[in-house]
Design an enzyme around this catalytic site. Structure first.
Site, PDB file in Angstrom:
ATOM      1  N   ASP A 480       0.828  -1.208   0.000  1.00 19.72           N
ATOM      2  CA  ASP A 480       0.000   0.000   0.000  1.00 19.72           C
ATOM      3  C   ASP A 480       0.862   1.258   0.000  1.00 19.72           C
ATOM      4  O   ASP A 480       2.054   1.219   0.306  1.00 19.72           O
ATOM      5  CB  ASP A 480      -0.909  -0.039   1.242  1.00 19.72           C
ATOM      6  CG  ASP A 480      -2.231   0.682   1.017  1.00 19.72           C
ATOM      7  OD1 ASP A 480      -2.317   1.508   0.091  1.00 19.72           O
ATOM      8  OD2 ASP A 480      -3.169   0.417   1.776  1.00 19.72           O
ATOM      9  N   ASP A 550     -10.971   1.872  -2.957  1.00 16.85           N
ATOM     10  CA  ASP A 550     -11.492   1.563  -1.618  1.00 16.85           C
ATOM     11  C   ASP A 550     -13.013   1.524  -1.623  1.00 16.85           C
ATOM     12  O   ASP A 550     -13.625   1.115  -0.635  1.00 16.85           O
ATOM     13  CB  ASP A 550     -11.002   2.594  -0.596  1.00 16.85           C
ATOM     14  CG  ASP A 550      -9.583   2.285  -0.136  1.00 16.85           C
ATOM     15  OD1 ASP A 550      -9.118   1.156  -0.384  1.00 16.85           O
ATOM     16  OD2 ASP A 550      -8.938   3.168   0.463  1.00 16.85           O
TER      17      ASP A 550
HETATM   18  C1  GLA Z   1      -5.762   1.795   2.211  1.00 11.78           C
HETATM   19  C2  GLA Z   1      -6.195   0.618   1.376  1.00 11.78           C
HETATM   20  C3  GLA Z   1      -7.232  -0.177   2.110  1.00 11.78           C
HETATM   21  C4  GLA Z   1      -6.671  -0.643   3.420  1.00 11.78           C
HETATM   22  C5  GLA Z   1      -6.188   0.540   4.233  1.00 11.78           C
HETATM   23  C6  GLA Z   1      -5.447   0.083   5.479  1.00 11.78           C
HETATM   24  O1  GLA Z   1      -6.764   2.720   2.344  1.00 11.78           O
HETATM   25  O2  GLA Z   1      -6.675   1.044   0.140  1.00 11.78           O
HETATM   26  O3  GLA Z   1      -7.659  -1.273   1.337  1.00 11.78           O
HETATM   27  O4  GLA Z   1      -5.624  -1.545   3.179  1.00 11.78           O
HETATM   28  O5  GLA Z   1      -5.301   1.344   3.481  1.00 11.78           O
HETATM   29  O6  GLA Z   1      -4.979   1.137   6.228  1.00 11.78           O
END
Ligand code: GLA
Length: 732
Positions: A480, A550
C-alpha cells in the site's frame, strides 16, 4: 509487420497488422518530422503531408523564416527554446543558464527484439514478436544525443516509444534537463474529442469525453504518484467514435509518478499530443558521459472504435507487461480483513474468520493493516515492521502455520514507503522522512514519506520486507501507499539535485518491488494506494493485480471498473464482495449483485466472515464456483463494453468472450428498475456470426449473428441493483 527504412527518401515506416506510422528526415536542417499515423499504408510516399513547401513557411528553404517553420512543422520530438512555441518534449538549462536545444537526425538502427529500460518498467518482447528502431538525434552545440526508441509487435496494433538523453561531454560538462517527455504525436485536428480518466479517493478513473478545443488541455499529476485524480492516459477520438466504430488515437504512460499528458490545438488547427514524466519540480543534472532514460509510452490506433483499442491494450499488457508466476494463473479466492475487522483483530479473530471462510470455499486469508508495532489505528507505527505479539502471539509463523493447517494460504498488508511521526523508526531517524529543512512537513493520514532515495533507508526497508517475508509462509503481499508526496526535500541530495527527488523516489520504489519479485517470485503481489491511486502500467510490471478502489459498493464500482477496464485487463482489477450497508456510501445492494460485479475483477471477500447471514452463507459457495468456472475466461478473454450506466443512468452491461469464441459471459446490472417495461435487447459483440449459441439454463439457441445484430433479450427484474449473468455456449 516490421520497421522499414526508405533510404532514398529518408523515411521510416513502422507497420503493425492494421496501422502504419511514418516519419522522415527533412532536407534543410535534418529535423525528424512526423508524417503519418493511421490505417496501414502500402507505400512511403507521404512526406508531402508535412507541408514543408507551403506557407506559412518560406518556400525558398525556410531559412529566412525559420521560426514560422519550427512553430508549425509536424515534429517527431519537438525541443524547446528555438522557436517551436507549441508544447514541446525536451527542455534544458545549461550551466550558463541557456535553454535552447535543437536536434537533428544523426543515425539509426533497426533490430529484432526489444531492449529493457534500465531501472524502469516497460513492455517486453522477444526477437520472434518484436522489431525495434532507434533513431538518434543530436544537438551539437550542447553535445547532447537523444535516442528515440520505437517497438512494433508482430500481432498487435500498438507501438511503444521511449527516449534516452545523453550528455556526450563534447561541449558541456553539465546540462540540466528540466523536461523530458517520452512521446509526441503531431497531426491535423479532425474535430477530435479528448477522452481522459479522472477521479478522487473512492471514485477513480471515471471516463470524461469532451470536444478538443484550441489551446492546451489534458491531465497531469504533481502528487508524486499517478494519483486518484488522473490517469496517465489520453485518447483523441473522432466525434463519431463509439465502442464499435470510429477513430481512436490513444497514449498511455508506463510510469508511476508525476506525469503530463497534453493535447494542444494550434493556430493552424493542428493537434499535438504529448506525454511523459511531469516537468513539475523536475531538474535532472546530466554530467558528461551520463544519460537519462525516460519511461515508455504505449500508442494504440484503432479504426474500430474504443472497443478495439481496449482489447489491444489488454492483450499487450497481458502478454508483454505483466510478469511472474501469477501472470496467467487463477488467483486464490481471498478473504481480506480490512472492512471485516479494521484494526480490531488478534490471532483468534483471524483464525475464526479464516475458518468460517474456508468452510465456504475461500482460499487465502489476507491480514490487512494493524498487525505490526503499536498500530492500533492509522495514527501511528508505520515503519515499525515488527509483529505485534500482543495481538499475534507466536507471530506470523504461528498464524500462517495454523492457516495452512486448515488449508488456507496466508497474505499480509504492508506500507513500506511510509513512516508515522509516532513510531520508533521516526524517533530514531527523523531525517529519513522527506521534508524541507526548517519547515514542518505536511501530514497526510498522519504519516510522512520515507526518503527511499537514500541508500541506507532503502536498505533498511528492504531488510524489514525480507525479514518478514522469510519469517512465515507468506504467499501474498498487498503493498500500500497511502499519501501523496509534498514538502520535497532530501537530506542526501545536493542542492542542484533536489529537483531529481520526485523521479528518484519512483525509481527507488521500482527497485524495491523488483527485488521483491526476484527474491520472492512465488509471492502474489497486489499494489494499492489508498485504493487505486497508483493504478498504472508501471506498477503492473511488478504486480499482476492492483487494488482498484477503496469503494467496494457494487453500483459505484460500475463506473470505476468501466473506466479501469477501458485500458487495463479485467484480471488486474482488485475487486471484493463486501458487507452492506456499504462502508463508503451506505448503500445496500443484493449479495448476488456484489458477487457478479466482483467477478469482473480478481474476486475475493472483504467482510467479517463470522457474521454472515444464512442467506449470504448459502450464496458464497455458488459465487466461488462461478469464479472458478469463469475466471480463466475473464482473465484471458476479449472484453466488450455493451452498455454503460454512467451514460444511460439505468443499466450496465459487459461481455467477455473466449479467444476461440466458443463461450461468452454477459454481465447485466439493472441499476434502476423501471415501470411497465418490456425486455431490453442487448446486442452482443465478437461472436462467431455463423455459429449457434445456447443460452445456458434455457433451451434457447440463437445464431451468433442474431445475437450481435438482433440482440439478446434481457427481461426486467423486480427491484433496483439487480443483476444477472448470461452464459452463451457454442453448439457443436
Ligand atoms: C488503504 C487501502 C485499504 C486498506 C487501508 C489500510 O486505504 O486502500 O484497502 O488496506 O489502506 O490502512
Amino acid at each position: 509487420m516490421g520497421i522499414f527504412y526508405d533510404e532514398k527518401n529518408r523515411i521510416f515506416k513502422l507497420d503493425t497488422p492494421h496501422t502504419s506510422y511514418l516519419m522522415g528526415v527533412e532536407d534543410d536542417f535534418g529535423y525528424l518530422l512526423h508524417y503519418y499515423y493511421g490505417p496501414r499504408l502500402h507505400g512511403t510516399d507521404v512526406s508531402y503531408l508535412a507541408r514543408t513547401g507551403e506557407p506559412p513557411y518560406t518556400p525558398d528553404r525556410n531559412g529566412r523564416d525559420k521560426l514560422s517553420f519550427l512553430d508549425s512543422a509536424p515534429f517527431e520530438y519537438p525541443t524547446g527554446g528555438v522557436g517551436d512555441f507549441r508544447t514541446h518534449c525536451l527542455e534544458v538549462c545549461t550551466a550558463a543558464g541557456h535553454n535552447a536545444v535543437e536536434a537533428g537526425y544523426r543515425r539509426h538502427s533497426i533490430r529484432k527484439g526489444k531492449k529493457s529500460l534500465p531501472g524502469l518498467p516497460a513492455t517486453f518482447g522477444g526477437e520472434e514478436d518484436c522489431t525495434a528502431l532507434t533513431v538518434t538525434l543530436a544537438d551539437d552545440v550542447l553535445g547532447l544525443e537523444i535516442d528515440l526508441e520505437y517497438t512494433v509487435f508482430e500481432d498487435l496494433d500498438a507501438i511503444t516509444r521511449s527516449v534516452c538523453v545523453r550528455n556526450t561531454g563534447a561541449k558541456e560538462p553539465v546540462v540540466y534537463l528540466t523536461k523530458v517527455l517520452s512521446a509526441c504525436l503531431d497531426m491535423d485536428d479532425r474535430d477530435f474529442e479528448l477522452l481522459t480518466l479522472h477521479g478522487s479517493w473512492a471514485r477513480e478513473r471515471i471516463i470524461q469525453r469532451l470536444p478538443l478545443g484550441k489551446g492546451r488541455q489534458g491531465v497531469f499529476s504533481e502528487r508524486g504518484e499517478t494519483s486518484h485524480q488522473a490517469q496517465p492516459f489520453l485518447a483523441l477520438l473522432s466525434p463519431d467514435a463509439t465502442q464499435t466504430g470510429g477513430e481512436v488515437y490513444a497514449m498511455h504512460l508506463v510510469w508511476s509518478g508525476n506525469f503530463e499528458a497534453q493535447a494542444e490545438v494550434d493556430q493552424f488547427d493542428q493537434v499535438r499530443a504529448v506525454m511523459g514524466v511531469g516537468p513539475y519540480h523536475f531538474r535532472w543534472k546530466l554530467a558528461a558521459g551520463e544519460s537519462f532514460q525516460a519511461p515508455e509510452v504505449v500508442m494504440v490506433y484503432s479504426r474500430q472504435g474504443l472497443g478495439a483499442m481496449t482489447r489491444t491494450f489488454h492483450d499487450l499488457y497481458r502478454n508483454h507487461l505483466i510478469r511472474g508466476q501469477w501472470k496467467d494463473k487463477r488467483r486464490p479466492v481471498l478473504l481480506n480483513s480490512w472492512e471485516g475487522a479494521y484494526f480490531d483483530f488478534d490471532t483468534e479473530k483471524l483464525l475464526a474468520m479464516a475458518r468460517a471462510g474456508a468452510e465456504l470455499g475461500m482460499e487465502m486469508l489476507v491480514m490487512d493493516d494493524g498487525w505490526f508495532g503499536d498500530r492500533r489505528d492509522d495514527n501511528r507505527a508505520l515503519g515499525d515492521w515488527f509483529v505485534n505479539e500482543k495481538k499475534l502471539p507466536g507471530g506470523l509463523k504461528r498464524l500462517a502455520d495454523e492457516l495452512n493447517a486448515m488449508g488456507m494460504k496466508f497474505g499480509i498488508w504492508m506500507e513500506p514507503e511510509m513512516v508515522s511521526p509516532d513510531s520508533d523508526l521516526y524517533r530514531a531517524h527523523p531525517d529519513w522522512a522527506i521534508q524541507v529543512p526548517g519547515r514542518r512537513a505536511g501530514l497526510c493520514r498522519n504519516q510522512y514519506v520515507l526518503d527511499l532515495t537514500r541508500r541506507e533507508v532503502l536498505e533498511y526497508v528492504w531488510g524489514r520486507i525480507e525479514a518478514i517475508l522469510t519469517s512465515a509462509n507468506i504467499e501474498y503481499v498487498k503493498w500500500d501507499m497511502n499519501r501523496q508526496l509534498s514538502d520535497m526535500g532530501s537530506f542526501a541530495l545536493d542542492s542542484d539535485r533536489q529537483g531529481e527527488l520526485y523521479h528518484r523516489y519512483v525509481l527507488a520504489v521500482y527497485e524495491l518491488q523488483e527485488r521483491l519479485c526476484q527474491r520472492f517470485p512465488h509471492v502474489l503481489l497486489e499494489n494499492c494506494s489508498g485504493g487505486g491511486a497508483r493504478y498504472d502500467p508501471g506498477m503492473l510490471y511488478y504486480s499482476p493485480q492492483i487494488w482498484c478502489s477503496d469503494d467496494t459498493d457494487a453500483i459505484e464500482r460500475l463506473a470505476i471498473q468501466e473506466g479501469t477496464a477501458l485500458v487495463y485487463p479485467l484480471g488486474t482489477m482488485g475487486a471484493h464482495v463486501s458487507a452492506c450497508p456499504n462502508h463508503t456510501v451506505g448503500r445496500t445492494t443484493p449479495f448476488e449483485t456484489r458477487g457478479h460485479v466482483a467477478l469482473a475483477g480478481t474476486f475475493g471477500y472483504e467482510l467479517d466472515s463470522t457474521r454472515l447471514t444464512e442467506e449470504e452463507r448459502a450464496q458464497i459457495p455458488g459465487q466461488i464456483a462461478l469464479y472458478h468456472r469463469f475466471n480463466d475466461l475473464v482473465r484471458a478473454g476479449d472484453y466488450y463494453r455493451l452498455a454503460s450506466f454512467r451514460e444511460n443512468h439505468a443499466f450496465d452491461c459487459w461481455q467477455v468472450t473466449s479467444k476461440d469464441r466458443s463461450a461468452a459471459l454477459v454481465t447485466y446490472v439493472q441499476v434502476l428498475a423501471g415501470a411497465n417495461r418490456h425486455s431490453r435487447r442487448i446486442c452482443l459483440q465478437g461472436l462467431d456470426g455463423s455459429a449457434r449459441y445456447r443460452l445456458e439454463g434455457t433451451d434457447r439457441v440463437f445464431g451468433g449473428d442474431t445475437l450481435m445484430y438482433g440482440g439478446l433479450p434481457v427481461e426486467p427484474m423486480a427491484g433496483d441493483h439487480r443483476s444477472k449473468l448470461m452464459i452463451l455456449i457454442i453448439e457443436k
